[in-house]
Write a protein that holds these residues in place. Structure first.
Motif, PDB file in Angstrom:
ATOM      1  N   TYR A  68       0.837  -1.254  -0.003  1.00 48.99           N
ATOM      2  CA  TYR A  68       0.188  -0.023  -0.058  1.00 48.99           C
ATOM      3  C   TYR A  68       0.984   1.181  -0.058  1.00 48.99           C
ATOM      4  O   TYR A  68       0.800   2.037   0.850  1.00 48.99           O
ATOM      5  CB  TYR A  68      -1.003  -0.025   1.191  1.00 48.99           C
ATOM      6  N   GLU A  69       1.704   1.388  -1.137  1.00 49.64           N
ATOM      7  CA  GLU A  69       2.705   2.569  -1.326  1.00 49.64           C
ATOM      8  C   GLU A  69       2.075   3.386  -2.410  1.00 49.64           C
ATOM      9  O   GLU A  69       1.306   2.842  -3.316  1.00 49.64           O
ATOM     10  CB  GLU A  69       4.025   1.951  -1.512  1.00 49.64           C
ATOM     11  N   PRO A 117      -4.518  -1.586   4.653  1.00 50.19           N
ATOM     12  CA  PRO A 117      -4.035  -2.080   5.685  1.00 50.19           C
ATOM     13  C   PRO A 117      -5.561  -2.437   6.462  1.00 50.19           C
ATOM     14  O   PRO A 117      -5.233  -3.419   7.321  1.00 50.19           O
ATOM     15  CB  PRO A 117      -3.477  -0.589   6.234  1.00 50.19           C
ATOM     16  N   SER A 157       7.797  -3.431   3.427  1.00 56.47           N
ATOM     17  CA  SER A 157       7.349  -2.517   2.363  1.00 56.47           C
ATOM     18  C   SER A 157       8.092  -1.249   2.681  1.00 56.47           C
ATOM     19  O   SER A 157       8.747  -1.175   3.532  1.00 56.47           O
ATOM     20  CB  SER A 157       5.776  -2.099   2.607  1.00 56.47           C
ATOM     21  N   ILE A 168       4.341   3.593   3.849  1.00 52.80           N
ATOM     22  CA  ILE A 168       2.773   3.279   3.771  1.00 52.80           C
ATOM     23  C   ILE A 168       2.263   4.611   3.194  1.00 52.80           C
ATOM     24  O   ILE A 168       2.594   5.599   4.048  1.00 52.80           O
ATOM     25  CB  ILE A 168       2.093   2.481   4.679  1.00 52.80           C
TER      26      ILE A 168
END
Length: 510
Positions: A269-270, A321, A343, A346
């Motif tokens: 979730y970038e 998330p 990751s 976020i």
């Protein structure tokens, strides 16, 4: 000198040379140097013999002293920093048809797969490969060179029996000296026939070819086994990270394994992924507009107008998330489960992790486990940071990606190669429907939980044949996610790949 008696008018002189003082000559520099060298050799010879005797006479009580270099926790791969140097394998003797220069594009794992492909192409065409250049102009703007991420000496030496690899082009082929390279992008998903019939003849006119795009330029399937196995060899053996990266990576693994069995969660979730995919579910209107502007700012992201909810309903968006927290709970992960978030930053900042952290308080990131001093050289080097996440993900007890990007697929392939370590590939298309039904109150938690388990029951990675779609190579299963040619050691692997059981009796290469 002594004078004897006189004989007539003559005196006889007798000289006794044994009583004369010996002449003294000053030592020359050469003599002094020779004596010094001989003395040094003698001392070192004695020292070596003493060490050899010491190895033979090894007191038993020394065995009880713990060695701090030994890893107290089992790691997937032996720490190469402690491994003794291995002798060079004999180089393959062949006449090179020319030089292949390549510029990789994309993130770390896209470039990793591309490097494997380029080595394989160089071997197929009997070329000399120049150490690949890494992407410095993409969204991540990472200035790292090949040798900043990978052990370049090991890369060259470990493949010398297959292909000749040099660090840089000879000067006579440099643009500064007026040489014009033939620059091109090979056709995506091409097989060996394309390279033998379309690319190889170009070297009769041009001694150097420069591939300026390398992503997915070699087919997933219908290649000879020896080429497929070479791709695996590069991926699993030749591409080692630098000692600096591996030292920190193994430290992270040891710290996490000390907490018990841990889950590596590739939470994709970038910002770059959301902008590229057009997925804005859970974002504010302002955030959705920001992501759209970013998508238009990068010309090589071709698809511009994207309907987010349509894409999400097709399972083509990463889970948020908040959605991830619900799915992990439904899958039976307890509140005490140690979770490592593999990751980058976020999107939306730390507050976007609040629901996930509330459900799983033992959630950590590399920035929480390592000192800022240890990570200072990694800042603004996203590929080096991704290398740490890659190592932890491969070594974890369970790996779950929330999106099937390049890292997820390459980690999946590594975990297959290491004995089918537990990897769960979520069925996002089914999950988003269930998530919506639960969140709008249509179904209770018990129904949601049982449904999530049911749709993901067969999503644990097992030995299965790679899914092939000849007319749609982009939609078929990626070679590096399921390198089946490299997983089975038996002469006939059909039973192994068709069994769907990780504990197959056929030996799995580890």
């Amino acid at each position: 000198m002594e004078v004897a008696k006189s004989e007539g008018n003559k005196s006889v002189i007798h000289v006794r040379y044994d009583k004369l003082p010996a002449p003294v000559f000053p030592r020359t520099r050469l003599q002094v140097w020779f004596i010094w060298v001989c003395s040094s050799i003698l001392v070192w010879t004695c020292l070596v013999h003493l060490m050899a005797i010491g190895e033979l006479w090894h007191p038993k009580f020394l065995n009880k002293i713990p060695n701090p270099a030994q890893n107290p926790f089992p790691v997937v791969i032996k720490d190469p920093v402690q491994s003794p140097p291995t002798p060079l394998i004999p180089a393959r003797n062949y006449t090179s048809n020319g030089f292949l220069k390549v510029s990789c594009n994309g993130g770390l794992n896209q470039m990793r797969a591309a490097i494997c492909d380029m080595v394989t192409i160089a071997r197929l065409l009997n070329l000399t490969l120049v150490v690949p250049e890494l992407d410095k102009t993409s969204f991540w703007a990472d200035p790292s060179n090949f040798e900043d991420i990978f052990n370049v000496k090991h890369f060259i030496d470990s493949l010398r029996d297959e292909v000749r690899i040099i660090r840089r082009l000879p000067k006579r082929f440099n643009r500064k000296y007026g040489y014009q390279l033939l620059e091109m992008s090979p056709i995506s998903w091409s097989n060996e026939k394309y390279y033998l019939e379309q690319i190889l003849p170009l070297f009769s006119k041009h001694k150097v070819l420069h591939f300026n795009k390398t992503d997915a330029r070699l087919a997933n399937n219908a290649l000879p086994d020896e080429l497929q196995k070479l791709r695996c060899r590069v991926n699993f053996q030749a591409l080692k990270f630098t000692p600096e990266i591996e030292t920190l990576g193994y430290k992270l693994v040891r710290m996490l394994q000390a907490k018990g069995h841990f889950l590596a969660l590739h939470l994709r979730y970038e910002m770059d992924m959301l902008a590229f995919s057009g997925c804005t579910h859970g974002c504010s209107k302002q955030e959705a507009e920001e992501l759209k502007h970013m998508r238009y700012a990068f010309p090589w992201w071709r698809e511009k107008e994207i309907v987010s909810e349509e894409r999400r309903s097709q399972g083509l968006c990463p889970l948020t998330p908040e959605e991830t927290a619900l799915v992990l709970r439904a899958l039976g992960f307890s509140k005490e489960t140690p979770i490592y978030v593999a990751s980058g930053e976020i999107y939306g900042g730390e507050w976007r992790l609040s629901a996930l952290r509330a459900a799983f308080p033992r959630i950590v990131k590399k920035e929480m486990l390592l000192d800022s001093e240890e990570l200072k050289h990694f800042h603004n080097h996203s590929s080096q940071m991704a290398a740490l996440d890659f190592m932890v993900s491969v070594a974890s007890n369970t790996f779950i990606p929330t999106y099937d990007g390049n890292m997820a697929r390459l980690v999946e392939g590594h975990r297959r190669y290491l004995g089918f370590r537990r990897t769960i590939l979520l069925d996002r298309k089914s999950l988003v429907g269930l998530l919506d039904l639960y969140q709008n109150g249509t179904i209770p938690w018990d129904k949601f939980e049982s449904s999530v388990r049911r749709v993901n029951n067969k999503r644990i990675v097992q030995p299965v044949p790679r899914r092939v779609i000849p007319s749609k190579p982009k939609e078929e299963e990626y070679f590096y996610a399921n390198p089946q040619e490299c997983l089975c050691m038996a002469p006939d692997c059909n039973d192994f790949l068709g069994s769907g059981l990780a504990n197959s009796s056929i030996e799995v290469k580890r």
